[in-house]
Design an enzyme around this catalytic site. Sequence first.
Site, PDB file in Angstrom:
ATOM      1  N   SER A   7       0.845  -1.196   0.000  1.00  0.00           N
ATOM      2  CA  SER A   7       0.000   0.000   0.000  1.00  0.00           C
ATOM      3  C   SER A   7       0.881   1.248   0.000  1.00  0.00           C
ATOM      4  O   SER A   7       1.667   1.462   0.931  1.00  0.00           O
ATOM      5  CB  SER A   7      -0.887   0.009   1.240  1.00  0.00           C
ATOM      6  OG  SER A   7      -1.432   1.303   1.398  1.00  0.00           O
ATOM      7  N   HIS A  32      -1.268  -1.187  -4.246  1.00  0.00           N
ATOM      8  CA  HIS A  32      -2.540  -0.865  -3.582  1.00  0.00           C
ATOM      9  C   HIS A  32      -2.570   0.634  -3.283  1.00  0.00           C
ATOM     10  O   HIS A  32      -1.670   1.166  -2.643  1.00  0.00           O
ATOM     11  CB  HIS A  32      -2.646  -1.688  -2.298  1.00  0.00           C
ATOM     12  CG  HIS A  32      -3.949  -1.562  -1.574  1.00  0.00           C
ATOM     13  ND1 HIS A  32      -5.081  -2.263  -1.943  1.00  0.00           N
ATOM     14  CD2 HIS A  32      -4.315  -0.812  -0.510  1.00  0.00           C
ATOM     15  CE1 HIS A  32      -6.076  -1.954  -1.128  1.00  0.00           C
ATOM     16  NE2 HIS A  32      -5.637  -1.072  -0.240  1.00  0.00           N
ATOM     17  N   ASP A  34      -4.680   3.670  -1.685  1.00  0.00           N
ATOM     18  CA  ASP A  34      -5.741   3.965  -0.717  1.00  0.00           C
ATOM     19  C   ASP A  34      -6.237   5.400  -0.827  1.00  0.00           C
ATOM     20  O   ASP A  34      -5.519   6.341  -0.482  1.00  0.00           O
ATOM     21  CB  ASP A  34      -5.189   3.775   0.706  1.00  0.00           C
ATOM     22  CG  ASP A  34      -5.052   2.315   1.078  1.00  0.00           C
ATOM     23  OD1 ASP A  34      -6.038   1.567   0.928  1.00  0.00           O
ATOM     24  OD2 ASP A  34      -3.954   1.919   1.517  1.00  0.00           O
ATOM     25  N   MET A  36      -8.729   8.249   0.474  1.00  0.00           N
ATOM     26  CA  MET A  36      -9.544   8.603   1.652  1.00  0.00           C
ATOM     27  C   MET A  36     -10.023  10.035   1.527  1.00  0.00           C
ATOM     28  O   MET A  36      -9.236  10.925   1.186  1.00  0.00           O
ATOM     29  CB  MET A  36      -8.706   8.475   2.922  1.00  0.00           C
ATOM     30  CG  MET A  36      -8.099   7.099   3.111  1.00  0.00           C
ATOM     31  SD  MET A  36      -7.082   7.062   4.578  1.00  0.00           S
ATOM     32  CE  MET A  36      -6.469   5.384   4.488  1.00  0.00           C
ATOM     33  N   HIS A  65      -8.317   1.381  -3.911  1.00  0.00           N
ATOM     34  CA  HIS A  65      -9.249   1.145  -2.802  1.00  0.00           C
ATOM     35  C   HIS A  65      -9.887   2.474  -2.422  1.00  0.00           C
ATOM     36  O   HIS A  65      -9.253   3.321  -1.798  1.00  0.00           O
ATOM     37  CB  HIS A  65      -8.443   0.535  -1.629  1.00  0.00           C
ATOM     38  CG  HIS A  65      -9.235   0.273  -0.390  1.00  0.00           C
ATOM     39  ND1 HIS A  65      -8.625   0.007   0.820  1.00  0.00           N
ATOM     40  CD2 HIS A  65     -10.566   0.237  -0.152  1.00  0.00           C
ATOM     41  CE1 HIS A  65      -9.551  -0.184   1.742  1.00  0.00           C
ATOM     42  NE2 HIS A  65     -10.740  -0.045   1.179  1.00  0.00           N
ATOM     43  N   MET A  67     -11.973   4.629  -0.268  1.00  0.00           N
ATOM     44  CA  MET A  67     -12.637   4.809   1.030  1.00  0.00           C
ATOM     45  C   MET A  67     -13.275   6.190   1.003  1.00  0.00           C
ATOM     46  O   MET A  67     -12.823   7.122   1.675  1.00  0.00           O
ATOM     47  CB  MET A  67     -11.610   4.673   2.158  1.00  0.00           C
ATOM     48  CG  MET A  67     -11.150   3.231   2.374  1.00  0.00           C
ATOM     49  SD  MET A  67      -9.631   3.121   3.319  1.00  0.00           S
ATOM     50  CE  MET A  67      -8.450   3.313   2.001  1.00  0.00           C
ATOM     51  N   MET A 139     -11.649  -6.091   5.066  1.00  0.00           N
ATOM     52  CA  MET A 139     -10.845  -5.185   5.899  1.00  0.00           C
ATOM     53  C   MET A 139     -10.572  -5.871   7.237  1.00  0.00           C
ATOM     54  O   MET A 139     -11.495  -6.303   7.927  1.00  0.00           O
ATOM     55  CB  MET A 139     -11.583  -3.867   6.150  1.00  0.00           C
ATOM     56  CG  MET A 139     -11.711  -2.965   4.944  1.00  0.00           C
ATOM     57  SD  MET A 139     -10.150  -2.578   4.115  1.00  0.00           S
ATOM     58  CE  MET A 139      -9.240  -1.728   5.421  1.00  0.00           C
ATOM     59  N   ASP A 175      -6.804  -6.635   3.933  1.00  0.00           N
ATOM     60  CA  ASP A 175      -6.126  -5.336   4.066  1.00  0.00           C
ATOM     61  C   ASP A 175      -6.181  -4.836   5.506  1.00  0.00           C
ATOM     62  O   ASP A 175      -7.255  -4.645   6.059  1.00  0.00           O
ATOM     63  CB  ASP A 175      -6.854  -4.344   3.136  1.00  0.00           C
ATOM     64  CG  ASP A 175      -6.234  -2.966   3.096  1.00  0.00           C
ATOM     65  OD1 ASP A 175      -5.160  -2.758   3.678  1.00  0.00           O
ATOM     66  OD2 ASP A 175      -6.850  -2.082   2.461  1.00  0.00           O
TER      67      ASP A 175
HETATM   68  C1  DX5 Z   1      -6.299   1.250   5.771  1.00  0.00           C
HETATM   69  C2  DX5 Z   1      -5.832   1.035   4.357  1.00  0.00           C
HETATM   70  C3  DX5 Z   1      -4.730   0.069   4.238  1.00  0.00           C
HETATM   71  C4  DX5 Z   1      -3.459   0.480   4.898  1.00  0.00           C
HETATM   72  C5  DX5 Z   1      -2.787  -0.786   5.356  1.00  0.00           C
HETATM   73  O1  DX5 Z   1      -7.424   2.027   5.766  1.00  0.00           O
HETATM   74  O2  DX5 Z   1      -6.904   0.572   3.547  1.00  0.00           O
HETATM   75  O3  DX5 Z   1      -4.478  -0.305   2.872  1.00  0.00           O
HETATM   76  O4  DX5 Z   1      -2.586   1.195   4.088  1.00  0.00           O
HETATM   77  O5  DX5 Z   1      -1.703  -0.446   6.132  1.00  0.00           O
HETATM   78  P1  DX5 Z   1      -1.005  -1.474   7.114  1.00  0.00           P
HETATM   79  O6  DX5 Z   1      -0.552  -2.628   6.271  1.00  0.00           O
HETATM   80  O7  DX5 Z   1       0.094  -0.676   7.683  1.00  0.00           O
HETATM   81  O8  DX5 Z   1      -2.054  -1.901   8.118  1.00  0.00           O
HETATM   82 ZN    ZN Z   2      -6.484  -0.292   1.507  1.00  0.00          ZN
END
Ligand code: DX5
Ligand code: ZN
Length: 214
Positions: A7, A32, A34, A36, A65, A67, A139, A175
């Site tokens: 990620s 990956h 992320d 947000m 991903h 969010m 998750m 994840d």
């Molecule tokens: C959390 C993200 C993850 C995050 C995982 O909301 O969706 O992808 O980056 O990070 P680690 O592997 O550090 O838990």
């Molecule tokens: Zn993620």
Amino acid sequence: MVKVAPSVLSANFADLKSDLDSIRTYGADWIHYDVMDGHFVPNISFGYSILKDIAKVTDLYLDVHLMISDPMKYVDEFIKAGASLITFHLEALSDEKAVRELIKHIHNQGADVGISIKPATPTQLVEKYLDDIDLVLVMSVEPGFGGQAFQTSAIDKIKALYQLRGHRHFVIEVDGGINAETGALCKEAGVDVLVAGSYVFQSPDRQKAIDLLK
Ligand code: DX5
Ligand code: ZN
């Protein structure tokens, strides 16, 4: 063999290209990404313009991903920017009709589709879509931040999805809080793709970290 998807949330943004190159050399399979929005989750990360730059310098599969509260509004931008896969959160959509429309909308533009469920969302809620999607993202932490501890409830969800798969083609991704130990538990349960942020990027030996996940 399981796929590893580091990620980029945990990467060094001032030196992103060399971080991306290094994980590719060490055998990462996907990237990956992320997203947000500060609304669906209490954190803000990055949008589609950075994805566009990343797509120009890597040939790895771009696992996006989302969010965010309104995936339908932004999904076209992410696909245009180079997303290979768009995963949205089931909890972000109001009803089945909205979920089905979004699946179709993403597929019509040639990207793969994933649905993600938060730790408190039962797998049963995703079952009716399993014929129509390419991935389920379980998750194993509350979405929003890297570096949290793995929640073991994810294991039973992975097992349930693995049992349900049958002839279907969707893959199972997990994840949050993935390291060598929690990754092994997920593999035993039947996972196909491990997302790992801090475990890979904060490791002094990224090659070893990726090897231990595989
Ligand atoms: C959390 C993200 C993850 C995050 C995982 O909301 O969706 O992808 O980056 O990070 P680690 O592997 O550090 O838990
Ligand atoms: Zn993620």
